[in-house]
Design a protein around this motif. Structure first.
Motif, PDB file in Angstrom:
ATOM      1  N   LEU A  13       0.825  -1.207   0.000  1.00 55.14           N
ATOM      2  CA  LEU A  13       0.000   0.000   0.000  1.00 55.14           C
ATOM      3  C   LEU A  13       0.862   1.262   0.000  1.00 55.14           C
ATOM      4  O   LEU A  13       0.611   2.199  -0.777  1.00 55.14           O
ATOM      5  N   ILE A  14       1.901   1.276   0.842  1.00 57.82           N
ATOM      6  CA  ILE A  14       2.770   2.452   0.909  1.00 57.82           C
ATOM      7  C   ILE A  14       3.515   2.656  -0.404  1.00 57.82           C
ATOM      8  O   ILE A  14       3.618   3.781  -0.916  1.00 57.82           O
ATOM      9  N   VAL A  15       4.014   1.564  -0.984  1.00 60.31           N
ATOM     10  CA  VAL A  15       4.726   1.676  -2.260  1.00 60.31           C
ATOM     11  C   VAL A  15       3.800   2.197  -3.357  1.00 60.31           C
ATOM     12  O   VAL A  15       4.194   3.031  -4.185  1.00 60.31           O
ATOM     13  N   LEU A  16       2.557   1.735  -3.363  1.00 60.18           N
ATOM     14  CA  LEU A  16       1.596   2.189  -4.374  1.00 60.18           C
ATOM     15  C   LEU A  16       1.330   3.690  -4.250  1.00 60.18           C
ATOM     16  O   LEU A  16       1.300   4.410  -5.257  1.00 60.18           O
ATOM     17  N   ILE A  17       1.144   4.161  -3.022  1.00 58.93           N
ATOM     18  CA  ILE A  17       0.872   5.589  -2.834  1.00 58.93           C
ATOM     19  C   ILE A  17       2.096   6.426  -3.183  1.00 58.93           C
ATOM     20  O   ILE A  17       1.990   7.457  -3.865  1.00 58.93           O
ATOM     21  N   LEU A  18       3.274   5.991  -2.728  1.00 55.21           N
ATOM     22  CA  LEU A  18       4.496   6.722  -3.070  1.00 55.21           C
ATOM     23  C   LEU A  18       4.732   6.713  -4.578  1.00 55.21           C
ATOM     24  O   LEU A  18       5.167   7.714  -5.165  1.00 55.21           O
TER      25      LEU A  18
END
Length: 408
Positions: free
Chosen positions: A8-13
């Protein structure tokens, strides 16, 4: 960190880093229509791209200290709101001058997303994973050249180029919602970080004079500028020189992006066996060779449209492998002031992009020689910087020597 949260964090970043490229790629097929609508030339329209590069270069220096002083999310909110407002305003422009100014403001907003994403990679993930995470961001970033020009071409043909900017505003709004509700704050505000001019300049200078930073940030920025030369010149080369339609140009642009995206993911496998430094020592010389072949082939008019596509594809493969490693090596020595370091690195990168896009727009030659010449020059100069700079690195910070600060 659970795998679900990691993804999730990688997708948002990744979405944050894709805002600026989407803003570039989506409107490229509309250059001829924009020129006709605003009663100007495609060369003048390309200045709006240069204005975007100038804005994103200068803006990153603004956001770097703010991210280190107030945390990552609050300055990010401000940048995204500014981007959305400027994008909506672009829908109503009546002259090329207005478009250039608004694109500059749009860029200033978008670069908050770029700098924050880079700094948060350094905050959240172990430094040993930074090159891999940067490669994953490129995978998400790759949606831009894969889809944006194609979608932009169809939108321009069916509804007009103005609608592109409303779509960009809507995309940024959705990302803003994800940042607010799903992205954790990775760095606590530091009230002791001064925002006065002298301390800020001192902080930038202390980072810039670090041998590992200036070696890999500068050579990475110069090498990456070859990609910007391609971005700025490709509408003219493919649509004017080779007579390709906007729709077909979108598909060619998407095809070429496969080299950039695919190679960046291959880099993830390479980093499991080799150090980032070793990888850069191979890919930069390869980029030099390909750039020289492209220039010679363009000068002799031997390549044609298919040869141009193949050569640019190979060049972008080298860029896709080189960039994650130079970025990881540049930021590795910094933890507490990662925002400032990421801003300076991004500024160098975009400054070189601005320079190359302006230089490309100055040439009137109806050939691929300007694009090939700039790409070859960028590769050669980047390699020379690497050779000279690495002699001054006394104690290299490898990707396995530090860990990220974690999520707060």
């Amino acid at each position: 960190m659970t795998r679900k949260r990691y993804v999730l964090i990688v997708l948002i970043l990744g979405a944050l880093t894709a805002i600026a490229p989407f803003s570039i790629d989506m409107y490229l097929p509309g250059f001829p229509q924009i020129a006709a609508s605003l009663h100007t030339t495609t060369v003048q329209v390309s200045l709006s791209l240069s204005g975007f590069f100038i804005g994103i270069s200068a803006g990153q220096l603004l956001y770097g200290p703010l991210l280190d002083r107030f945390g990552r999310k609050k300055p990010l909110y401000i940048g995204l709101v500014l981007y959305i407002a400027a994008s909506i305003a672009c829908f109503f422009v009546g002259s090329i001058e207005q478009l250039i100014v608004l694109r500059f403001i749009q860029a200033v907003g978008s670069c908050a997303a770029t700098v924050a994403a880079m700094a948060m990679v350094r905050d959240i993930f172990p430094v040993g994973d930074n090159a891999k995470v940067f490669a994953l961001l490129i995978l998400i970033l790759g949606v831009s050249p894969m889809l944006a020009p194609t979608v932009g071409g169809y939108i321009t043909t069916a509804f007009g180029w103005q609608l592109i900017f409303l779509i960009l505003a809507a995309i940024a709004f959705l990302i803003l919602l994800a940042v607010i509700f799903l992205l954790p704050e990775s760095y606590q505000p530091d009230p002791h970080y001064s925002l006065k001019p002298i301390p800020i300049i001192t902080s930038f200078w202390s980072i810039m004079k670090h041998p590992q930073f200036y070696t890999y940030a500068v050579c990475g920025a110069i090498g990456f500028s070859g990609l910007f030369a391609y971005l700025a010149a490709s509408p003219f080369v493919f649509m004017d020189v080779y007579g390709i339609s906007a729709k077909v140009y979108g598909w060619i642009f998407a095809l070429l992006s496969v080299g950039f995206i695919g190679s960046s993911q291959f880099n993830g496998m390479l980093t499991r066996r080799y150090k980032s430094e070793q990888i850069v020592n191979v890919t930069l010389p390869a980029m030099v060779i390909i750039g020289i072949i492209f220039l010679i082939g363009s000068t002799g008019n031997w390549l044609g449209v298919y040869g141009t596509i193949i050569t640019v594809f190979a060049f972008l493969c080298c860029v896709g492998i080189t960039y994650p490693n130079t970025a990881a090596l540049s930021l590795a020595p910094f933890g507490k002031n990662a925002g400032t370091a990421a801003a300076l690195m991004g500024c160098l990168q975009m400054a070189m992009g601005t320079l190359t896009s302006v230089v490309v727009s100055m040439f009137k030659s109806r050939s691929t020689i300007p694009m090939a010449g700039i790409m070859a020059t960028a590769a050669v100069v980047a390699f020379l910087v690497l050779i000279m700079g690495r002699r001054n690195i006394r104690q290299r910070v490898e990707a396995s020597e530090e860990v990220g600060a974690g999520v707060h």
